[in-house]
Write a protein that holds these residues in place. Structure first.
Motif, PDB file in Angstrom:
ATOM      1  N   ILE A  84       2.707   2.591  11.662  1.00  0.00           N
ATOM      2  CA  ILE A  84       4.133   2.318  11.525  1.00  0.00           C
ATOM      3  C   ILE A  84       4.791   2.557  12.869  1.00  0.00           C
ATOM      4  O   ILE A  84       4.668   3.620  13.443  1.00  0.00           O
ATOM      5  CB  ILE A  84       4.753   3.241  10.452  1.00  0.00           C
ATOM      6  CG1 ILE A  84       4.109   2.955   9.095  1.00  0.00           C
ATOM      7  CG2 ILE A  84       6.259   3.058  10.393  1.00  0.00           C
ATOM      8  CD1 ILE A  84       4.506   3.929   8.007  1.00  0.00           C
ATOM      9  N   ASP A  85       5.473   1.537  13.431  1.00  0.00           N
ATOM     10  CA  ASP A  85       6.140   1.738  14.715  1.00  0.00           C
ATOM     11  C   ASP A  85       7.644   1.788  14.608  1.00  0.00           C
ATOM     12  O   ASP A  85       8.295   2.039  15.585  1.00  0.00           O
ATOM     13  CB  ASP A  85       5.885   0.668  15.760  1.00  0.00           C
ATOM     14  CG  ASP A  85       4.949  -0.421  15.500  1.00  0.00           C
ATOM     15  OD1 ASP A  85       3.846  -0.101  15.253  1.00  0.00           O
ATOM     16  OD2 ASP A  85       5.320  -1.575  15.641  1.00  0.00           O
ATOM     17  N   GLY A  86       8.196   1.479  13.453  1.00  0.00           N
ATOM     18  CA  GLY A  86       9.647   1.424  13.372  1.00  0.00           C
ATOM     19  C   GLY A  86      10.181   1.903  12.043  1.00  0.00           C
ATOM     20  O   GLY A  86       9.431   2.221  11.125  1.00  0.00           O
ATOM     21  N   TYR A  87      11.483   1.939  11.999  1.00  0.00           N
ATOM     22  CA  TYR A  87      12.194   2.394  10.818  1.00  0.00           C
ATOM     23  C   TYR A  87      13.242   1.337  10.487  1.00  0.00           C
ATOM     24  O   TYR A  87      14.075   0.985  11.330  1.00  0.00           O
ATOM     25  CB  TYR A  87      12.853   3.744  11.104  1.00  0.00           C
ATOM     26  CG  TYR A  87      13.814   4.203  10.041  1.00  0.00           C
ATOM     27  CD1 TYR A  87      13.353   4.549   8.775  1.00  0.00           C
ATOM     28  CD2 TYR A  87      15.170   4.307  10.309  1.00  0.00           C
ATOM     29  CE1 TYR A  87      14.236   4.979   7.803  1.00  0.00           C
ATOM     30  CE2 TYR A  87      16.052   4.745   9.337  1.00  0.00           C
ATOM     31  CZ  TYR A  87      15.581   5.072   8.087  1.00  0.00           C
ATOM     32  OH  TYR A  87      16.450   5.493   7.124  1.00  0.00           O
ATOM     33  N   ALA A  88      13.185   0.785   9.287  1.00  0.00           N
ATOM     34  CA  ALA A  88      14.146  -0.213   8.830  1.00  0.00           C
ATOM     35  C   ALA A  88      14.873   0.365   7.620  1.00  0.00           C
ATOM     36  O   ALA A  88      14.296   0.456   6.532  1.00  0.00           O
ATOM     37  CB  ALA A  88      13.437  -1.510   8.469  1.00  0.00           C
ATOM     38  N   VAL A 109      15.027   0.362  14.047  1.00  0.00           N
ATOM     39  CA  VAL A 109      14.877   1.096  15.309  1.00  0.00           C
ATOM     40  C   VAL A 109      13.404   1.443  15.472  1.00  0.00           C
ATOM     41  O   VAL A 109      12.651   1.475  14.506  1.00  0.00           O
ATOM     42  CB  VAL A 109      15.737   2.387  15.350  1.00  0.00           C
ATOM     43  CG1 VAL A 109      17.214   2.055  15.355  1.00  0.00           C
ATOM     44  CG2 VAL A 109      15.413   3.329  14.219  1.00  0.00           C
ATOM     45  N   ASN A 110      13.000   1.677  16.700  1.00  0.00           N
ATOM     46  CA  ASN A 110      11.615   2.064  16.972  1.00  0.00           C
ATOM     47  C   ASN A 110      11.465   3.568  16.817  1.00  0.00           C
ATOM     48  O   ASN A 110      12.299   4.331  17.295  1.00  0.00           O
ATOM     49  CB  ASN A 110      11.210   1.659  18.390  1.00  0.00           C
ATOM     50  CG  ASN A 110      11.139   0.159  18.550  1.00  0.00           C
ATOM     51  OD1 ASN A 110      10.777  -0.554  17.623  1.00  0.00           O
ATOM     52  ND2 ASN A 110      11.488  -0.339  19.718  1.00  0.00           N
TER      53      ASN A 110
END
Length: 76
Positions: free
Chosen positions: A6-10, A27-28
């Motif tokens: 997982i590289d980001g947050y949505a 965002v990353n």
């Protein structure tokens, strides 16, 4: 291929058919703050099948939609 990291947050992600999500401005990681607006919304595609929205709009859908119920969204 499938992604395992997982590289980001949505924020406020709501899944729809075919594996896409309606979600707020991503965002990353390690950042996880909520961002309301991005100049890229509605322009260049940034993901596979997701529909990025202002975070407040994604939050509304996330809190309003019932789990395991059908939902039809009409954009006029």
């Amino acid at each position: 291929g499938s992604q395992t990291e997982i590289d980001g947050y949505a924020p406020y992600a709501s899944r729809f058919s075919g594996g896409g999500y309606i979600h707020g401005v991503p965002v990353n990681l390690p950042r996880t703050e909520m961002i309301e607006y991005s100049q890229t919304l509605g322009t260049t595609p940034r993901s596979h099948m997701c529909v990025r929205n202002a975070t407040s709009h994604a939050k509304y859908i996330y809190e309003w939609a019932e789990i395991n119920k059908g939902l039809v969204i009409v954009i006029e």
